[in-house]
Enzyme design. Structure first.
Site, mmCIF file in Angstrom:
data_model
loop_
_atom_site.group_PDB
_atom_site.id
_atom_site.type_symbol
_atom_site.label_atom_id
_atom_site.label_comp_id
_atom_site.label_asym_id
_atom_site.label_seq_id
_atom_site.Cartn_x
_atom_site.Cartn_y
_atom_site.Cartn_z
ATOM 1 C CG HIS A 128 0.724 -7.644 -0.092
ATOM 2 N ND1 HIS A 128 -0.109 -6.571 -0.234
ATOM 3 C CD2 HIS A 128 -0.064 -8.744 -0.246
ATOM 4 C CE1 HIS A 128 -1.349 -6.974 -0.449
ATOM 5 N NE2 HIS A 128 -1.351 -8.309 -0.473
ATOM 6 C CG ASP A 158 0.984 -3.333 -0.553
ATOM 7 O OD1 ASP A 158 1.985 -3.950 -0.984
ATOM 8 O OD2 ASP A 158 -0.040 -3.907 -0.137
ATOM 9 C CB SER A 233 -3.873 -8.723 -2.586
ATOM 10 O OG SER A 233 -4.338 -8.745 -1.261
ATOM 11 C CB THR A 249 -4.653 -2.480 -0.974
ATOM 12 O OG1 THR A 249 -4.473 -1.748 -2.188
ATOM 13 C CG2 THR A 249 -3.336 -2.519 -0.222
ATOM 14 C CB ALA A 250 -5.463 -4.289 3.098
#
Length: 386
Positions: A128, A158, A233, A249-250
């Site tokens: 992303h 991702d 990220s 990642t998140a």
């Protein structure tokens, strides 16, 4: 004899008098004597001496080892910006957006982080971060900059792999040995939060194997309370020794900032994805072409499974898919894949995804209340549009 006792009593009296005077007038002399003797006693016993900075815990060595491999990733993409207010309806927005003169094309920039995983210029980051980017620039900790291209991406986890255009002989991140993280282990997150520059935050591993979050198709996250914010990220999650254990990642956040719940993709998964992308340009996963559903206690009673609620019920089978060709039916309950028990839908999809396309697998199923085995030729999971 009495003379000796008299001398002893006088000596003790003098010593007590001196101790009283020192305690009353110069108690600091007694405090200085204690610490001076402690290191000597510890060293004599074979233990490390306190030395400079005794009692201070620092992760500076680990950060110094990993920080040079963490980079800032800047992306640019062009988007259509409306010149006039448009209605909230998505269809009308798309329609008006295609009318000449209603919108203009502008460059939009965003930022993220990445980790150098190979001296030849390969950088691991989140999908992303670079999704739909028209241009990508990477900045190293030492100030060097270079453009980069996307070698390949895996939207299901991702993850994406970049290749720098010119720079080589780069500081690659030391990967953690396969000894496994534990809940409670100290970890540090390194990245570029909010674009302020490389930043390190510290926390612990809060949980392992987090899934069902709705972030990716395949989820197996490390949860940590090390502060992760927008811009982190794709950055590194390292252990106390500086070894790379995950790719940040998140976050879970209601405000957009860190709330102490962050998620990172384990390096074991990231390494496999990276190796396949570098080798083939993409990731291929096993696929059956079924619509699975968890077996609930109610369904277990309906299918007369007793107390055994493990397994996945097949709610749908794709026509001409691998499962349909193997004879799998709606209502079958899959309880194992190649002898390994599956507890729910997530574990079934994960087991099938790890199988090589074109290979054969044996499904342990329950059909009409009777156990059976079914051989299936694994297909290739259709990729997501990028």
């Amino acid at each position: 004899m009495r003379r000796y006792w008299l001398i002893f009593a006088q000596a003790v009296t003098v010593c007590l008098a001196i101790l009283f005077v020192v305690t009353t007038l110069r108690p600091d002399l007694l405090r200085l004597a204690g610490p001076a003797a402690a290191p000597q006693a510890a060293t004599a016993a074979g233990q490390p001496s306190a030395g400079r900075g005794a009692g201070v815990v620092s992760y500076a060595d680990g950060v110094a080892r990993a920080a040079p491999s963490v980079v800032n990733v800047f992306t640019t993409k062009h988007v259509n910006v409306p010149l006039i207010p448009l209605p909230d309806d998505p269809l009308l927005r798309e329609l008006f957006g295609q009318v000449p003169g209603v919108s203009r094309r502008e460059a939009s920039t965003s930022l993220g982080s990445g980790v150098i995983v190979n001296q030849d210029g390969y950088v691991l980051t989140n999908y992303h971060v670079v999704q739909a980017a028209d241009a990508i620039e990477v900045a190293l900790k030492d100030g060097r900059r270079d453009t980069a291209k996307v070698v390949g991406a895996d939207p299901d986890t991702d993850l994406a792999v970049l290749k720098l255009s010119k720079l080589r002989s780069l500081p690659a991140a030391p990967l953690a040995p396969d000894r496994g993280l534990r809940v409670g282990d100290v970890v540090l997150a390194i990245g570029n939060p909010f674009g302020v520059g490389q930043t390190t935050t510290q926390g612990i591993v809060s949980a392992l194997g987090r899934n069902g979050l709705g972030l990716n198709t395949y989820e197996n996250f490390i949860q940590t309370d090390a502060a992760i914010n927008p811009g982190n990220s794709g950055g590194a999650l390292i252990d106390a020794e500086g070894n790379l254990v995950g790719i940040n990642t998140a976050i879970y956040s209601e405000s957009g900032g860190s709330m102490g719940i962050g998620f990172a993709t384990p390096i074991e998964i990231a390494r496999k994805v990276m190796d396949e992308i570098v080798k083939t340009g993409g990731v291929k996963r096993g696929w059956l072409g079924v619509e699975p559903q968890d077996v609930t206690p109610e369904l277990a009673r309906a299918f007369d499974l007793g107390r055994d609620t493990t397994g996945v019920i097949i709610a749908g089978v794709m026509r001409d898919g691998p499962a349909a060709r193997a004879g799998l039916r709606v209502g079958d309950i899959v309880q194992s894949v190649n002898g390994k028990r599956v507890a729910d839908t997530i574990s079934l999809l994960s087991e099938i995804a790890q199988l090589p396309p074109g290979g054969r697998a044996t499904l342990g199923i329950v059909r009409s209340g009777k156990p059976a085995e079914l051989a299936v030729v694994v297909g290739t999971r259709p990729g997501k549009p990028r």
